[in-house]
Enzyme design. Structure first.
Site, PDB file in Angstrom:
ATOM      1  N   HIS A   1       0.831  -1.207   0.000  1.00  0.00           N
ATOM      2  CA  HIS A   1       0.000   0.000   0.000  1.00  0.00           C
ATOM      3  C   HIS A   1       0.868   1.260   0.000  1.00  0.00           C
ATOM      4  O   HIS A   1       0.662   2.179  -0.810  1.00  0.00           O
ATOM      5  CB  HIS A   1      -0.905  -0.039   1.238  1.00  0.00           C
ATOM      6  CG  HIS A   1      -1.776   1.153   1.422  1.00  0.00           C
ATOM      7  ND1 HIS A   1      -3.086   1.192   1.020  1.00  0.00           N
ATOM      8  CD2 HIS A   1      -1.523   2.373   1.999  1.00  0.00           C
ATOM      9  CE1 HIS A   1      -3.615   2.366   1.329  1.00  0.00           C
ATOM     10  NE2 HIS A   1      -2.686   3.099   1.927  1.00  0.00           N
ATOM     11  N   GLU A   2       1.846   1.319   0.899  1.00  0.00           N
ATOM     12  CA  GLU A   2       2.655   2.529   1.018  1.00  0.00           C
ATOM     13  C   GLU A   2       3.571   2.721  -0.190  1.00  0.00           C
ATOM     14  O   GLU A   2       3.798   3.856  -0.618  1.00  0.00           O
ATOM     15  CB  GLU A   2       3.467   2.498   2.316  1.00  0.00           C
ATOM     16  CG  GLU A   2       2.635   2.406   3.587  1.00  0.00           C
ATOM     17  CD  GLU A   2       1.625   3.529   3.752  1.00  0.00           C
ATOM     18  OE1 GLU A   2       1.738   4.560   3.042  1.00  0.00           O
ATOM     19  OE2 GLU A   2       0.706   3.377   4.569  1.00  0.00           O
TER      20      GLU A   2
END
Length: 700
Positions: free
Chosen positions: A240-241
Site C-alpha cells: 500500500h505505502e
C-alpha cells in the site's frame, strides 16, 4: 427499562469501537505536514496536474518492466536479530517476495487476480547489494540501527519525529534506492510514504525534501512471517505505502462520493474501508475493497488496476527521484542468490499437494527443497509440487545456488496439515461454570445467564440457564457470548446445541435467538436462529408446566427425540475460513419459564483447498443487493459468462427453499423471490462450471 437497555447497548458499542480502532495509513497527514514545512513543494494538486500531463504525452511503447533496488532500515531497540523490532532476514525477504507478487500479479500467489480491470504493474524489487560508498553489504539490502547508538529518542515514533530526525539522518541516496524504514510506530499508525516530487517546480531534486523520501512501515506489519499482528500480517502495508510512493491515492479519494483517486477503473467509494467488507456498496456500485490502495485487511487485497499501473509507470518515467531508479546498479547480479518463495497454501489436508514457487533474487540456477516427511522429502527445480501424506507440522528448507555461491532459508514447522475426519473443534458443556473467556451481558441488572446443577443433561450434570419464571420485567434480553473462534482451518462448519424449555402458559413466547459475528464481536448482523420471536415456531421440549421448570428426565431435553422439539443443527458453512467468528445466544423474556442451554459444539472437517484463481474470481463476482432486505433482493454477477448455473436458497438447517437454473452473462442480474421469507438468515448458493460460492442473505 427498554430505554435503559438501548442506552447501555449504545455505550457498549462505543466502548467496543474505541477498543478496536482500525489501524491507519498516515500518508496524507505526512504529506500535508511536509508541504507546510517546505512550501516550495507546491500542492498535491500541482503534482496531479503534472502527472496527468505526463500520462497524456507518454508513449504507449514507454518503459515497462522496472527493477527497483531496496534498502530496509531496521530501527531496533537492541534486541538480537530475529527478536522484537530487530527483524530476521527471512522476515525481510518475505516482504520483498510479497512486493514482487503484488506488483507483478504473480500467478499462483496471493497477489494474483483475474479481475477484468486487474493489471500487472511490471515493477519488481530487489534488495541492494552495495552501499552508497560502493562497498558490499554483509547483509543484503538491510541496514540495522539501534536507536540508542544513533542517539534517537526511544520508540514508538510518530510521523513528525521520523520526518524531522530519523529519516534525514539515515537515508541512502533516493536516486538509487527505495528507502524503507521499519520501526515501532505510535498510536494506530501502520505506515506512511512520501509522494513523488513535481519535476516542474524548481530545486526539488536537491531540496531538504529528498531527505525523507521513502516508505515507513510498522515492524509488526512488515512481511508475512515472524511476530506479526493480524489482520495486517500479510505484507500488504508495504504494498500500500509503496503504491503511494509511486503516485497512487487511496481509492476513496479520502472523502465521500464526490472525491476521486483519479482512476476511472476504481469505483467511487464513500470513505476508506476497514476489515474485509465483501459486497460493500457505496456511491452506486460495489466498492473495490480488494484494491491495495483501500484500507482493508491484508488478506482481502489483491489488485492494482490498469489505470493505477499507468500512474506508477508514468511516475517512474518522469518524477524526480523515481526516473533514475531503473538505471540504478545497486542490485548487482554477481552475488549468491537470496532465497525466497511462495506456496499455494501453508495449511492443507492430509493427502493434499502444495505447489511451491521460487521467488529468489539474483538469478538462482539450482534449487534444493528439503521437507522431512513429505513426498518427496527432497525436491529439485524452481516450482515443485509436494505431497503431504499425514496430519502434523512440517519443517522446510530451501537452498538456492548460482555461480557466485548458495544461500539457505530454514523455516521450522512451516506447513500445517490437518486430518480429514469431521471432528468437534469447539465445545462447552458448562461443567465448571461459565468460562472466563465467555461474556455475559445483563443490561437491566436482573436475572441473567448462570450455571445450574440439572439432571438428565447429556454427558454432564450442569447447564447454563436463565430464570425467567421469577424475572420481573418483560422483553428483557440477556446475552451469552462465546470467545472469538478461529475458523480459518475449518470446512463445512456445523453448530449443534442442546436446550430445555417448557412454557408456563400457552400465551408465553419466551425466545431463544442466536447471532453470528465475523468481526470479533464488534457487530452481530446475522440472525442464525430464532425460536418464537420471528414466527419460526416453538422450540419447547415438553408440554406446559404450572411451576418453575427444571429438567428432570431425558425427555425434558431436545436431544432425546421422544418429546417436543429436536435439537438444532445449523449449517454454518458460509462462515468457513473466518478468523474472528463469535456466537451470541440471546434470551428474550415473555414472563414465561426457564430456558436451559448445554453442550454447545462446533464441528468441522478439513476442507482447505489450494488457492485457485478461478475460484477466487468466481467468489468475488457475486453480490446481493440490497442485503439485508425487507423485500426482494437482486443477485448481481460481474464476471465471465456461464451457460448453466444452479441457484439455491437454503435455510440455516440446509433445507432448500428455492432452486433455479440460469445462464449468466457478464453484468447479469436476477431477482430472488425473498419477499415472502420470514425474518432471519439464509444461504444463497451458486454452482457453475465446477465452482461453488455461498453468500449470506439477511431478511428483516
Amino acid at each position: 427499562m427498554l430505554r435503559t437497555f438501548f442506552l447501555t447497548l449504545g455505550m457498549l458499542s462505543l466502548l467496543s469501537a474505541a477498543a478496536q480502532s482500525p489501524q491507519t495509513c498516515g500518508t496524507m497527514e505526512a504529506d500535508a505536514r511536509l508541504r507546510h514545512k517546505y512550501p516550495q513543494m507546491g500542492s498535491l494538486a500541482d503534482f496531479e496536474a503534472s502527472l496527468q500531463h505526463w500520462m497524456r504525452n507518454r508513449s504507449l511503447g514507454s518503459r515497462n518492466l522496472v527493477t527497483i533496488p531496496v534498502v530496509v532500515h531496521v530501527i531496533h531497540q537492541g534486541e538480537v536479530v530475529g527478536e522484537g523490532s530487530n527483524l530476521s532476514h527471512e522476515q525481510i525477504l518475505s516482504q520483498i517476495a510479497v512486493l514482487n507478487e503484488d506488483f507483478r500479479r504473480a500467478a499462483g500467489s496471493p497477489g494474483f487476480n483475474n479481475h477484468p480491470d486487474g493489471a500487472d504493474p511490471e515493477i519488481e524489487f530487489c534488495l541492494a547489494t552495495t552501499r552508497p560508498d560502493n562497498s558490499s553489504m554483509l547483509e543484503r539490502g538491510v541496514e540495522r540501527m539501534s536507536y540508542l547508538e544513533r542517539g534517537w529518542q526511544a520508540p514508538p515514533y510518530d510521523k513528525g519525529y521520523l520526518q524531522d530526525s530519523i529519516l534525514p539522518q539515515s537515508i541512502w541516496n533516493p536516486d538509487e534506492y527505495l528507502n524503507i524504514w521499519v520501526a515501532d510506530l505510535s498510536g494506530n499508525l501502520l505506515g506512511f510514504a512520501q509522494f513523488p516530487a513535481n519535476s516542474t517546480l524548481p530545486d526539488m531534486g536537491n531540496s531538504a525534501v529528498a531527505g525523507s523520501d521513502g516508505v515507513v512501515v510498522r515492524y509488526k506489519s512488515f512481511g508475512r512471517i515472524g511476530m506479526l499482528q493480524a489482520p495486517y500480517n500479510q505484507g500488504r502495508t508495504a504494498t500500500h505505502e509503496v503504491g503511494h510512493w509511486l503516485g497512487l491515492r487511496h481509492t476513496s479519494g479520502d472523502g465521500d462520493c464526490s472525491k476521486d483517486d483519479f482512476c476511472s477503473d476504481t469505483p467511487l467509494q464513500n470513505g476508506n474501508s476497514t476489515g474485509c467488507a465483501a459486497n460493500q456498496f457505496s456511491c452506486g456500485s460495489v466498492d473495490m475493497i480488494e484494491n491495495y490502495m483501500d484500507l482493508s485487511d491484508d488478506s482481502c487485497m489483491n489488485i492494482f488496476t490498469n489505470c493505477q499501473k499507468s500512474r506508477m509507470q508514468t511516475t517512474l518515467e518522469f518524477a524526480d527521484r523515481r526516473k533514475t531508479l531503473a538505471n540504478s546498479t545497486r542490485c548487482s547480479e554477481e552475488v549468491a542468490p537470496a532465497p525466497a518463495f511462495t506456496q499455494s497454501q501453508r495449511i492443507a489436508c492430509a493427502g493434499q499437494s502444495i505447489t511451491f514457487s521460487d521467488q529468489s533474487a539474483y538469478n538462482p540456477t539450482q534449487w534444493e527443497w528439503i521437507i522431512p516427511g513429505a513426498v518427496p522429502d527432497t525436491a529439485y527445480g524452481a516450482n515443485p509440487s509436494i505431497l503431504f501424506p499425514q496430519a502434523g507440522t512440517y519443517d522446510l528448507s530451501l537452498t538456492v545456488s548460482n555461480a557466485f555461491g548458495s544461500s539457505t532459508i530454514t523455516l521450522p514447522q512451516y506447513i500445517s496439515v490437518n486430518g480429514n475426519a469431521p471432528s468437534v473443534f469447539f465445545e462447552e458443556g458448562f461443567e465448571n461454570g461459565i468460562p472466563l473467556d465467555w461474556t455475559v451481558v445483563n443490561p437491566d441488572g436482573g436475572n441473567t445467564w448462570e450455571v445450574k446443577d440439572v439432571t438428565a443433561s447429556n454427558g454432564g450434570n450442569r447447564a447454563a440457564w436463565i430464570d425467567l419464571y421469577f424475572y420481573g420485567v418483560s422483553d428483557a434480553r440477556d446475552e451469552l457470548i462465546t470467545p472469538v473462534i478461529d475458523l480459518e482451518e475449518q470446512g463445512n462448519v456445523t453448530l449443534t446445541f442442546e436446550h430445555a424449555y417448557r412454557r408456563f402458559a400457552a400465551s408465553n413466547r419466551d425466545s431463544l435467538l442466536i447471532y453470528a459475528s465475523i468481526d470479533g464481536g464488534a457487530s452481530y448482523p446475522d440472525l442464525l436462529y430464532a425460536g418464537w420471536e420471528n414466527g419460526s415456531g416453538s422450540f419447547e421440549t415438553g408440554p406446559l408446566i404450572g411451576g418453575s421448570f427444571s429438567p428432570q428426565t431425558n425427555d425434558d431435553w431436545c436431544y432425546s427425540g421422544n418429546v417436543g422439539t429436536a435439537c438444532q443443527s445449523l449449517d454454518l458453512s458460509a462462515y468457513d475460513g473466518q478468523q474472528n467468528f463469535r456466537l451470541k445466544f440471546v434470551v428474550a423474556n415473555d414472563f414465561g419459564n426457564n430456558i436451559y442451554l448445554d453442550n454447545v459444539r462446533l464441528t468441522g472437517s478439513c476442507n482447505i483447498l489450494s488457492i485457485d484463481p478461478r475460484a477466487e474470481a468466481f467468489a468475488r463476482a457475486w453480490h446481493l443487493y440490497p442485503n439485508p432486505t425487507e423485500d426482494e433482493t437482486m443477485l448481481v454477477y460481474k464476471g465471465l459468462g456461464f451457460q448453466d448455473s444452479q441457484l439455491h436458497i437454503l435455510d440455516m438447517q440446509g433445507r432448500s427453499l428455492w432452486t433455479a437454473r440460469s445462464g449468466f452473462t457478464p453484468d447479469h442480474q436476477i431477482v430472488l423471490p425473498t419477499g415472502d421469507f420470514a425474518a432471519g438468515m439464509y444461504l444463497v448458493r451458486i454452482q457453475a462450471g465446477g465452482l461453488q460460492h455461498t453468500l449470506r442473505l439477511i431478511v428483516r
